[in-house]
Design a protein around this motif. Structure first.
Motif, PDB file in Angstrom:
ATOM      1  N   MET A   1       0.856  -1.179   0.000  1.00  0.00           N
ATOM      2  CA  MET A   1       0.000   0.000   0.000  1.00  0.00           C
ATOM      3  C   MET A   1       0.892   1.228   0.000  1.00  0.00           C
ATOM      4  O   MET A   1       1.972   1.244   0.580  1.00  0.00           O
ATOM      5  N   LYS A   2       0.389   2.278  -0.642  1.00  0.00           N
ATOM      6  CA  LYS A   2       1.124   3.535  -0.759  1.00  0.00           C
ATOM      7  C   LYS A   2       0.159   4.676  -0.428  1.00  0.00           C
ATOM      8  O   LYS A   2      -0.941   4.735  -0.977  1.00  0.00           O
ATOM      9  N   ILE A   3       0.577   5.563   0.472  1.00  0.00           N
ATOM     10  CA  ILE A   3      -0.270   6.664   0.923  1.00  0.00           C
ATOM     11  C   ILE A   3       0.480   7.977   0.785  1.00  0.00           C
ATOM     12  O   ILE A   3       1.649   8.078   1.175  1.00  0.00           O
ATOM     13  N   ALA A   4      -0.213   8.996   0.255  1.00  0.00           N
ATOM     14  CA  ALA A   4       0.332  10.349   0.204  1.00  0.00           C
ATOM     15  C   ALA A   4      -0.193  11.122   1.410  1.00  0.00           C
ATOM     16  O   ALA A   4      -1.350  10.953   1.813  1.00  0.00           O
ATOM     17  N   ILE A   5       0.661  11.959   1.968  1.00  0.00           N
ATOM     18  CA  ILE A   5       0.271  12.756   3.123  1.00  0.00           C
ATOM     19  C   ILE A   5       0.731  14.190   2.917  1.00  0.00           C
ATOM     20  O   ILE A   5       1.809  14.437   2.382  1.00  0.00           O
ATOM     21  N   GLY A   6      -0.128  15.125   3.301  1.00  0.00           N
ATOM     22  CA  GLY A   6       0.203  16.541   3.185  1.00  0.00           C
ATOM     23  C   GLY A   6      -0.338  17.303   4.376  1.00  0.00           C
ATOM     24  O   GLY A   6      -1.398  16.961   4.899  1.00  0.00           O
ATOM     25  N   ASN A   7       0.388  18.304   4.803  1.00  0.00           N
ATOM     26  CA  ASN A   7      -0.017  19.071   5.971  1.00  0.00           C
ATOM     27  C   ASN A   7       0.516  20.492   5.907  1.00  0.00           C
ATOM     28  O   ASN A   7       1.491  20.760   5.216  1.00  0.00           O
ATOM     29  N   ASP A   8      -0.152  21.361   6.676  1.00  0.00           N
ATOM     30  CA  ASP A   8       0.404  22.693   6.880  1.00  0.00           C
ATOM     31  C   ASP A   8       1.109  22.714   8.233  1.00  0.00           C
ATOM     32  O   ASP A   8       1.280  21.676   8.881  1.00  0.00           O
ATOM     33  N   HIS A   9       1.504  23.885   8.664  1.00  0.00           N
ATOM     34  CA  HIS A   9       2.259  24.049   9.903  1.00  0.00           C
ATOM     35  C   HIS A   9       1.515  23.548  11.143  1.00  0.00           C
ATOM     36  O   HIS A   9       2.139  23.092  12.094  1.00  0.00           O
ATOM     37  N   ALA A  10       0.199  23.595  11.141  1.00  0.00           N
ATOM     38  CA  ALA A  10      -0.580  23.131  12.299  1.00  0.00           C
ATOM     39  C   ALA A  10      -0.541  21.615  12.433  1.00  0.00           C
ATOM     40  O   ALA A  10      -0.793  21.082  13.512  1.00  0.00           O
ATOM     41  N   GLY A  11      -0.221  20.929  11.361  1.00  0.00           N
ATOM     42  CA  GLY A  11      -0.267  19.465  11.382  1.00  0.00           C
ATOM     43  C   GLY A  11       1.070  18.760  11.361  1.00  0.00           C
ATOM     44  O   GLY A  11       1.116  17.541  11.222  1.00  0.00           O
ATOM     45  N   THR A  12       2.163  19.503  11.529  1.00  0.00           N
ATOM     46  CA  THR A  12       3.490  18.884  11.402  1.00  0.00           C
ATOM     47  C   THR A  12       3.712  17.757  12.401  1.00  0.00           C
ATOM     48  O   THR A  12       4.131  16.659  12.019  1.00  0.00           O
ATOM     49  N   ASP A  13       3.463  17.986  13.677  1.00  0.00           N
ATOM     50  CA  ASP A  13       3.677  16.936  14.681  1.00  0.00           C
ATOM     51  C   ASP A  13       2.812  15.714  14.398  1.00  0.00           C
ATOM     52  O   ASP A  13       3.256  14.574  14.547  1.00  0.00           O
ATOM     53  N   TYR A  14       1.561  15.952  13.978  1.00  0.00           N
ATOM     54  CA  TYR A  14       0.650  14.851  13.674  1.00  0.00           C
ATOM     55  C   TYR A  14       1.155  14.082  12.469  1.00  0.00           C
ATOM     56  O   TYR A  14       1.166  12.855  12.468  1.00  0.00           O
ATOM     57  N   LYS A  15       1.591  14.801  11.457  1.00  0.00           N
ATOM     58  CA  LYS A  15       2.107  14.154  10.247  1.00  0.00           C
ATOM     59  C   LYS A  15       3.291  13.263  10.565  1.00  0.00           C
ATOM     60  O   LYS A  15       3.351  12.114  10.125  1.00  0.00           O
ATOM     61  N   LEU A  16       4.230  13.773  11.358  1.00  0.00           N
ATOM     62  CA  LEU A  16       5.423  12.998  11.685  1.00  0.00           C
ATOM     63  C   LEU A  16       5.056  11.704  12.418  1.00  0.00           C
ATOM     64  O   LEU A  16       5.600  10.631  12.121  1.00  0.00           O
ATOM     65  N   ALA A  17       4.113  11.782  13.346  1.00  0.00           N
ATOM     66  CA  ALA A  17       3.673  10.594  14.074  1.00  0.00           C
ATOM     67  C   ALA A  17       2.934   9.624  13.151  1.00  0.00           C
ATOM     68  O   ALA A  17       3.130   8.401  13.234  1.00  0.00           O
ATOM     69  N   ILE A  18       2.104  10.143  12.263  1.00  0.00           N
ATOM     70  CA  ILE A  18       1.357   9.296  11.332  1.00  0.00           C
ATOM     71  C   ILE A  18       2.300   8.610  10.350  1.00  0.00           C
ATOM     72  O   ILE A  18       2.149   7.417  10.061  1.00  0.00           O
ATOM     73  N   VAL A  19       3.287   9.341   9.852  1.00  0.00           N
ATOM     74  CA  VAL A  19       4.277   8.735   8.955  1.00  0.00           C
ATOM     75  C   VAL A  19       4.985   7.590   9.670  1.00  0.00           C
ATOM     76  O   VAL A  19       5.188   6.508   9.095  1.00  0.00           O
ATOM     77  N   GLY A  20       5.344   7.787  10.931  1.00  0.00           N
ATOM     78  CA  GLY A  20       5.970   6.715  11.703  1.00  0.00           C
ATOM     79  C   GLY A  20       5.077   5.497  11.818  1.00  0.00           C
ATOM     80  O   GLY A  20       5.532   4.352  11.659  1.00  0.00           O
ATOM     81  N   LEU A  21       3.794   5.731  12.105  1.00  0.00           N
ATOM     82  CA  LEU A  21       2.832   4.635  12.196  1.00  0.00           C
ATOM     83  C   LEU A  21       2.732   3.886  10.871  1.00  0.00           C
ATOM     84  O   LEU A  21       2.779   2.653  10.833  1.00  0.00           O
ATOM     85  N   LEU A  22       2.585   4.624   9.781  1.00  0.00           N
ATOM     86  CA  LEU A  22       2.437   4.004   8.470  1.00  0.00           C
ATOM     87  C   LEU A  22       3.668   3.180   8.101  1.00  0.00           C
ATOM     88  O   LEU A  22       3.562   2.039   7.639  1.00  0.00           O
TER      89      LEU A  22
END
Length: 143
Positions: A1-22
């Protein structure tokens, strides 16, 4: 599976944690988000996610901004995108089962990080039910 993720400055910490999970699940991640906290414009980071889902380059997408609204509005301008702004895992489950959502939009300023990770798990593990929901999906016009 392949997932694209995008975020602004408010979502950086969440993105980093989600990328780790994925990545811990062996999922390939295409990261279009900012890695910083300086103010940026969410469309610059969410349009590429929708473009990749739309073009079949990835299986699904996740976008994150402060309220989730701007990111959701942006992705839903693309053809065949069914972006769902969700604030709990029950809504995520319904968005997948009933709406065949292919991009999850998260409101970083209104959910906790553990909630966000639980929502991503639900997004990944819930299948579209089809049936009566299929005809409804077919009535959503493409641009």
């Amino acid at each position: 599976m392949k997932i694209a993720i995008g975020n602004d400055h408010a979502g950086t910490d969440y993105k980093l944690a989600i990328v780790g999970l994925l990545k811990s699940k062996g999922i390939e991640v295409v990261n279009y988000g900012t890695d910083g906290v300086d103010s940026v414009d969410y469309p610059d980071f969410t349009h590429p996610v929708a473009t990749d889902v739309e073009g079949g380059k990835v299986d699904m997408g996740i976008v994150i901004c402060g309220s989730g609204n701007g990111a959701s509005m942006t992705i839903n301008k693309h053809q065949n995108i069914r972006g769902a702004l969700c604030w709990n895992k029950e809504i995520v489950q319904l968005a997948r089962e009933h709406n065949d959502a292919n991009i999850l939009s998260l409101p970083a300023r209104f959910i906790s990080l553990p909630q966000a990770l639980d929502m991503v798990e639900t997004f990944l593990n819930t299948k579209f039910e089809g049936g009566r929901h299929e005809r409804r999906i077919e009535k959503i016009p493409c641009r």
